[in-house]
Scaffold this motif. Structure first.
Motif, PDB file in Angstrom:
ATOM      1  N   GLN A 131       0.826  -1.214   0.000  1.00  0.00           N
ATOM      2  CA  GLN A 131       0.000   0.000   0.000  1.00  0.00           C
ATOM      3  C   GLN A 131       0.863   1.268   0.000  1.00  0.00           C
ATOM      4  O   GLN A 131       0.593   2.188  -0.749  1.00  0.00           O
ATOM      5  N   LYS A 174       5.440   4.146  -6.537  1.00  0.00           N
ATOM      6  CA  LYS A 174       5.433   3.594  -7.901  1.00  0.00           C
ATOM      7  C   LYS A 174       4.771   4.576  -8.864  1.00  0.00           C
ATOM      8  O   LYS A 174       5.293   4.871  -9.942  1.00  0.00           O
ATOM      9  N   ASP A 175       3.630   5.128  -8.456  1.00  0.00           N
ATOM     10  CA  ASP A 175       2.897   6.028  -9.358  1.00  0.00           C
ATOM     11  C   ASP A 175       3.633   7.353  -9.576  1.00  0.00           C
ATOM     12  O   ASP A 175       3.555   7.941 -10.663  1.00  0.00           O
ATOM     13  N   LEU A 235       2.635 -10.286  -7.185  1.00  0.00           N
ATOM     14  CA  LEU A 235       1.529 -10.521  -6.236  1.00  0.00           C
ATOM     15  C   LEU A 235       1.555 -11.958  -5.705  1.00  0.00           C
ATOM     16  O   LEU A 235       1.331 -12.208  -4.518  1.00  0.00           O
ATOM     17  N   ARG A 277      -4.168   8.846  -8.659  1.00  0.00           N
ATOM     18  CA  ARG A 277      -3.819   7.598  -7.938  1.00  0.00           C
ATOM     19  C   ARG A 277      -3.032   7.913  -6.677  1.00  0.00           C
ATOM     20  O   ARG A 277      -3.204   7.266  -5.640  1.00  0.00           O
ATOM     21  N   TYR A 331     -11.681   0.309   3.169  1.00  0.00           N
ATOM     22  CA  TYR A 331     -10.681   0.301   2.093  1.00  0.00           C
ATOM     23  C   TYR A 331     -11.173  -0.486   0.882  1.00  0.00           C
ATOM     24  O   TYR A 331     -11.080  -0.028  -0.264  1.00  0.00           O
TER      25      TYR A 331
HETATM   26  O1  LIG Z   1      -6.124  -6.306  -2.665  1.00  0.00           O
HETATM   27  C1  LIG Z   1      -5.735  -6.681  -3.758  1.00  0.00           C
HETATM   28  O2  LIG Z   1      -5.765  -7.859  -4.109  1.00  0.00           O
HETATM   29  C2  LIG Z   1      -5.177  -5.653  -4.657  1.00  0.00           C
HETATM   30  C3  LIG Z   1      -4.512  -5.976  -5.814  1.00  0.00           C
HETATM   31  C4  LIG Z   1      -3.961  -4.960  -6.597  1.00  0.00           C
HETATM   32  C5  LIG Z   1      -3.349  -5.371  -7.856  1.00  0.00           C
HETATM   33  O3  LIG Z   1      -3.948  -6.197  -8.560  1.00  0.00           O
HETATM   34  O4  LIG Z   1      -2.254  -4.929  -8.175  1.00  0.00           O
HETATM   35  C6  LIG Z   1      -4.060  -3.621  -6.151  1.00  0.00           C
HETATM   36  C7  LIG Z   1      -4.804  -3.387  -4.990  1.00  0.00           C
HETATM   37  N1  LIG Z   1      -5.335  -4.378  -4.274  1.00  0.00           N
HETATM   38  C8  LIG Z   1      -5.024  -2.069  -4.490  1.00  0.00           C
HETATM   39  O5  LIG Z   1      -5.724  -1.902  -3.485  1.00  0.00           O
HETATM   40  C9  LIG Z   1      -4.432  -0.971  -5.149  1.00  0.00           C
HETATM   41  O6  LIG Z   1      -4.623   0.169  -4.723  1.00  0.00           O
HETATM   42  C10 LIG Z   1      -3.640  -1.215  -6.286  1.00  0.00           C
HETATM   43  C11 LIG Z   1      -2.903  -0.354  -7.097  1.00  0.00           C
HETATM   44  C12 LIG Z   1      -2.282  -1.151  -8.011  1.00  0.00           C
HETATM   45  C13 LIG Z   1      -1.313  -0.784  -9.048  1.00  0.00           C
HETATM   46  O7  LIG Z   1      -0.672  -1.710  -9.572  1.00  0.00           O
HETATM   47  O8  LIG Z   1      -1.149   0.415  -9.337  1.00  0.00           O
HETATM   48  N2  LIG Z   1      -2.624  -2.438  -7.798  1.00  0.00           N
HETATM   49  C14 LIG Z   1      -3.469  -2.495  -6.776  1.00  0.00           C
END
Ligand SMILES: O=C(O)c1cc(C(=O)O)c2c(n1)C(=O)C(=O)c1cc(C(=O)O)[nH]c1-2
Length: 246
Positions: A57, A63-64, A221, A83, A178
């Motif tokens: 988190q 990253k962004d 992940l 974001r 959340y």
């Molecule tokens: O709880 C989850 O399984 C999950 C997965 C992912 C994801 O697929 O990358 C994000 C999030 N949550 C999330 O809450 C989030 O803000 C988010 C941002 C991003 C991204 O790659 O920019 N992935 C994800």
């Protein structure tokens, strides 16, 4: 099919389908996640997941910011900056990181337990750092593409909202904010991410590269959950077998 036809680019629809098909490897299918979503995790296991995911988190807005730092297109930056605000908060809105801390508290941990990062496993840290470093170094469009696991995120958040309250009565319902918040945010993010990806990866070779980038992110992940599974299910956290730890 001739060799030439084989190398023709996919249409936008076909390419989108190929990206969506990568959902087969989403962490929703990881044994740790399956257990968590079917009420089979202990309190300690859920707490471990929340504490470790906190590192993801807090890394997402970094990253962004890297995506934005590499992006000369003002229109894209105007959209992308949202974001960072979603996670860090802005004005009266506390943002996703604060909401995640609330989730941790709803699971019986203290704010310090979560923000100190003391429960973050090395494997989780390495996987998350690999994602941030990718965004730092890759062309910004590739970093955008790597965010597309969010295609599959609304389903995973919705399943938690549907299942956790019945299985984990000890979690304070306030903590679920959340997941609810991400339902709409993730859908909006994906629209933008998909647009950039479909516009940028246009040759067959580039489209295949996009699929590999998405696979890399799926690996991030999945690997996070591997580390948690080893530590909290197999009871083999790092160095568990070293008898006399200094
Ligand atoms: O709880 C989850 O399984 C999950 C997965 C992912 C994801 O697929 O990358 C994000 C999030 N949550 C999330 O809450 C989030 O803000 C988010 C941002 C991003 C991204 O790659 O920019 N992935 C994800």
């Amino acid at each position: 099919m001739t060799q030439l036809e084989n190398r023709l680019p996919w249409s936008r629809e076909e390419f989108t389908e190929k990206l969506r098909a990568k959902g087969a490897y989403y962490h929703i299918h990881h044994p740790f996640h399956i257990a968590m979503n079917s009420g089979k995790c202990t309190k300690e296991q859920v707490q471990g997941w929340v504490a470790n995911r906190y590192y993801y988190q807090i890394s997402i807005p970094i990253k962004d910011a890297n995506v934005m730092a590499n992006c000369p297109d003002r229109e894209v930056r105007r959209g992308w900056v949202q974001r960072i605000l979603d996670h860090d908060g802005q004005g009266d809105s506390e943002g996703g990181i604060e909401a995640w801390i609330r989730l941790g508290e709803a699971c019986g941990m203290t704010r310090e337990d979560i923000t100190s990062l003391k429960y973050v496993l090395p494997g989780v840290r390495f996987a998350v750092d690999a994602y941030v470093n990718f965004a730092r170094k890759a062309p910004w469009q590739e970093a955008v593409c790597s965010s597309l696991t969010e295609l599959f995120a609304p389903e995973i958040h919705q399943k938690r909202l549907d299942n956790w309250p019945q299985y984990y009565e000890w979690i304070d319902k306030e903590g679920y904010f959340y997941f609810r918040k991400r339902l709409t945010e993730a859908r909006r993010d994906v629209e933008q991410g998909l647009q950039v990806t479909l516009d940028y990866f246009t040759t067959r070779e580039q489209q295949e590269r996009a699929l590999n980038i998405l696979q890399f992110k799926l690996d991030v992940l999945w690997t996070m959950l591997d580390a948690m599974h080893l530590a909290y299910v197999a009871d083999m956290p790092p160095y568990f077998n070293i008898p006399q730890q200094p």
